[in-house]
Design a protein around this motif. Structure first.
Motif, PDB file in Angstrom:
ATOM      1  N   ASP A   1      78.772  46.001  39.785  1.00  0.00           N
ATOM      2  CA  ASP A   1      78.825  45.066  39.232  1.00  0.00           C
ATOM      3  C   ASP A   1      79.209  45.213  37.724  1.00  0.00           C
ATOM      4  O   ASP A   1      78.442  45.564  36.843  1.00  0.00           O
ATOM      5  N   CYS A   2      80.417  45.172  37.365  1.00  0.00           N
ATOM      6  CA  CYS A   2      80.803  45.400  36.119  1.00  0.00           C
ATOM      7  C   CYS A   2      79.962  44.811  34.788  1.00  0.00           C
ATOM      8  O   CYS A   2      79.710  45.534  34.109  1.00  0.00           O
ATOM      9  N   ASP A   3      79.766  43.625  35.200  1.00  0.00           N
ATOM     10  CA  ASP A   3      79.242  42.696  33.878  1.00  0.00           C
ATOM     11  C   ASP A   3      77.728  43.204  33.753  1.00  0.00           C
ATOM     12  O   ASP A   3      77.238  43.272  32.651  1.00  0.00           O
ATOM     13  N   ALA A   4      76.902  43.497  35.006  1.00  0.00           N
ATOM     14  CA  ALA A   4      75.694  44.010  34.969  1.00  0.00           C
ATOM     15  C   ALA A   4      75.630  45.395  33.971  1.00  0.00           C
ATOM     16  O   ALA A   4      74.724  45.502  33.550  1.00  0.00           O
ATOM     17  N   ALA A   5      76.469  46.175  34.765  1.00  0.00           N
ATOM     18  CA  ALA A   5      76.574  47.433  33.927  1.00  0.00           C
ATOM     19  C   ALA A   5      76.794  47.398  32.393  1.00  0.00           C
ATOM     20  O   ALA A   5      76.022  48.169  31.677  1.00  0.00           O
TER      21      ALA A   5
ATOM     22  N   PRO B   1      75.150  56.065  23.604  1.00  0.00           N
ATOM     23  CA  PRO B   1      74.548  55.995  22.304  1.00  0.00           C
ATOM     24  C   PRO B   1      74.865  57.067  21.301  1.00  0.00           C
ATOM     25  O   PRO B   1      74.697  57.132  20.027  1.00  0.00           O
ATOM     26  N   PHE B   2      75.654  58.119  21.734  1.00  0.00           N
ATOM     27  CA  PHE B   2      76.237  59.223  20.709  1.00  0.00           C
ATOM     28  C   PHE B   2      77.572  59.162  20.602  1.00  0.00           C
ATOM     29  O   PHE B   2      78.283  60.038  20.159  1.00  0.00           O
ATOM     30  N   GLY B   3      78.239  58.175  21.269  1.00  0.00           N
ATOM     31  CA  GLY B   3      79.737  57.772  21.114  1.00  0.00           C
ATOM     32  C   GLY B   3      80.576  58.379  21.928  1.00  0.00           C
ATOM     33  O   GLY B   3      81.893  58.103  21.642  1.00  0.00           O
ATOM     34  N   ALA B   4      80.180  58.762  23.054  1.00  0.00           N
ATOM     35  CA  ALA B   4      80.668  59.281  24.095  1.00  0.00           C
ATOM     36  C   ALA B   4      81.524  58.324  25.036  1.00  0.00           C
ATOM     37  O   ALA B   4      80.954  57.265  25.300  1.00  0.00           O
ATOM     38  N   ALA B   5      83.009  58.211  25.154  1.00  0.00           N
ATOM     39  CA  ALA B   5      83.701  57.117  25.534  1.00  0.00           C
ATOM     40  C   ALA B   5      83.770  57.377  26.854  1.00  0.00           C
ATOM     41  O   ALA B   5      83.990  58.360  27.557  1.00  0.00           O
ATOM     42  N   PHE B   6      83.814  56.155  27.762  1.00  0.00           N
ATOM     43  CA  PHE B   6      84.051  55.992  29.003  1.00  0.00           C
ATOM     44  C   PHE B   6      84.219  54.541  29.455  1.00  0.00           C
ATOM     45  O   PHE B   6      84.123  53.777  28.675  1.00  0.00           O
ATOM     46  N   ALA B   7      84.310  54.522  30.720  1.00  0.00           N
ATOM     47  CA  ALA B   7      84.698  53.084  31.215  1.00  0.00           C
ATOM     48  C   ALA B   7      84.063  52.786  32.627  1.00  0.00           C
ATOM     49  O   ALA B   7      83.681  53.762  33.192  1.00  0.00           O
ATOM     50  N   VAL B   8      83.855  51.584  32.901  1.00  0.00           N
ATOM     51  CA  VAL B   8      83.313  51.108  34.231  1.00  0.00           C
ATOM     52  C   VAL B   8      83.953  50.140  34.869  1.00  0.00           C
ATOM     53  O   VAL B   8      84.865  49.506  34.071  1.00  0.00           O
ATOM     54  N   ILE B   9      84.193  50.116  35.974  1.00  0.00           N
ATOM     55  CA  ILE B   9      85.184  49.368  36.690  1.00  0.00           C
ATOM     56  C   ILE B   9      84.308  49.002  38.250  1.00  0.00           C
ATOM     57  O   ILE B   9      83.749  49.700  39.000  1.00  0.00           O
ATOM     58  N   THR B  10      84.846  47.740  38.513  1.00  0.00           N
ATOM     59  CA  THR B  10      84.395  47.196  39.856  1.00  0.00           C
ATOM     60  C   THR B  10      85.666  46.962  40.462  1.00  0.00           C
ATOM     61  O   THR B  10      86.401  46.084  40.249  1.00  0.00           O
ATOM     62  N   SER B  11      85.983  47.740  41.282  1.00  0.00           N
ATOM     63  CA  SER B  11      87.354  47.872  41.971  1.00  0.00           C
ATOM     64  C   SER B  11      87.700  46.526  42.995  1.00  0.00           C
ATOM     65  O   SER B  11      86.655  46.165  43.252  1.00  0.00           O
ATOM     66  N   ALA B  12      88.767  46.358  42.696  1.00  0.00           N
ATOM     67  CA  ALA B  12      89.230  44.900  43.430  1.00  0.00           C
ATOM     68  C   ALA B  12      88.986  45.474  45.125  1.00  0.00           C
ATOM     69  O   ALA B  12      89.419  46.598  45.443  1.00  0.00           O
ATOM     70  N   THR B  13      88.785  44.551  45.934  1.00  0.00           N
ATOM     71  CA  THR B  13      88.734  44.987  47.471  1.00  0.00           C
ATOM     72  C   THR B  13      90.144  43.997  47.947  1.00  0.00           C
ATOM     73  O   THR B  13      90.646  43.079  47.901  1.00  0.00           O
ATOM     74  N   GLU B  14      90.442  44.899  49.059  1.00  0.00           N
ATOM     75  CA  GLU B  14      91.760  44.079  49.868  1.00  0.00           C
ATOM     76  C   GLU B  14      91.429  42.834  50.267  1.00  0.00           C
ATOM     77  O   GLU B  14      90.165  42.406  50.821  1.00  0.00           O
TER      78      GLU B  14
END
Length: 261
Positions: free
Chosen positions: A214-218, A248-261
């Motif tokens: 759940d992207c929003d929850a994350a 919290p220390f500035g390391a960049a990353f992303a989260v994704i909830t991938s679309a399902t077929e």
């Protein structure tokens, strides 16, 4: 998609450099449910993040003076020394010369011609991550760069990657895949930094993506535990719902909830 039968040029590892490994481990435990396992004093504070007993990432203290916290993506190579030569011939620089990591494998760090840092891993006892694509594991890596064409030429020369340009409105997104693998072997993307992104503080870098249920929850959990929302959740049709974050220390990353077929 990333697959754990790793082949040359494939994305097989990701680790975090942190000024406070213990605090970073607490953040990612709250966000992803990861457990941190130190490899002991002989490993210099480096350790593994596990989920359900499987290694999903790693972390260690910052080693270079003046370095800032960041995630580093690693690509498979059958010969780290040969890759170092290929990097230099293609216009990149060797940031960390090939070195043995006990019997686990051989490691080297580089900077591409557009300024993005990455690493390679020549497997020994450690082949790569145990789990990818599952919720709370690595699923993608994305290079944001000021010169996409130069970056594509560089990585093709070094890893023999396959690239596929996908026009997306006013910009082009390039999907990259190892030279071997099927049609679903895409493991990352390359895209140019827009002027708006540059003004927003985005710089040339590789950014790992972690799959979440759940992207929003994350995103909410990241904010509650000291992280920063860089780009709020947005849905890309056919791709999924994603957000860009910083720990919290500035390391960049992303989260994704991938679309399902």
């Amino acid at each position: 998609m990333i697959t754990t039968p790793y082949v040359p040029g494939s994305l097989l590892w990701v680790d975090l450099g942190s000024p406070d490994v213990k605090a970073s481990a607490a953040f990612y435990a709250a966000l992803f449910g990861w457990e941190f396992h130190s490899q002991g004093p002989e490993a210099g504070g480096y350790g593994m993040f596990t989920l359900g007993g499987r290694t999903v990432a790693a972390a260690g203290p910052l080693m270079a003076q003046g370095a800032s916290s960041a995630w580093t993506v690693h690509f498979h190579t059958p010969d780290a020394d040969a890759t170092a030569k290929a990097v230099e011939q293609a216009g990149g620089t060797v940031r960390m010369a090939p070195m043995d990591v006990f019997t686990a494998g051989r490691l080297a760090g580089f900077t591409d011609p557009t300024g993005a840092e990455f690493a390679v891993w020549q497997p020994g006892d450690t082949r790569g991550l145990d789990a990818v694509n599952d919720p709370n594991t690595l699923c993608w890596a994305e290079l944001h760069t000021t010169d996409p064409e130069r970056a594509k030429a560089f990585y093709r020369a070094v890893f023999d990657w396959r690239t596929e340009d996908m026009p997306m409105g006013d910009f082009t997104y390039t999907v990259v895949s190892p030279a071997t693998g099927g049609e679903d072997a895409g493991q990352g993307g390359i895209m140019g930094l827009s002027e708006e992104m540059r003004q927003g503080g985005w710089t040339t870098r590789w950014r790992p993506y972690f799959e979440v249920a759940d992207c929003d929850a994350a995103v909410g959990a990241a904010g509650e535990n000291g992280g920063t929302v860089v780009v709020p959740p947005q849905t890309v049709p056919g791709v999924g719902r994603m957000a860009s974050l910083a720990d919290p220390f500035g390391a960049a990353f992303a989260v994704i909830t991938s679309a399902t077929e």
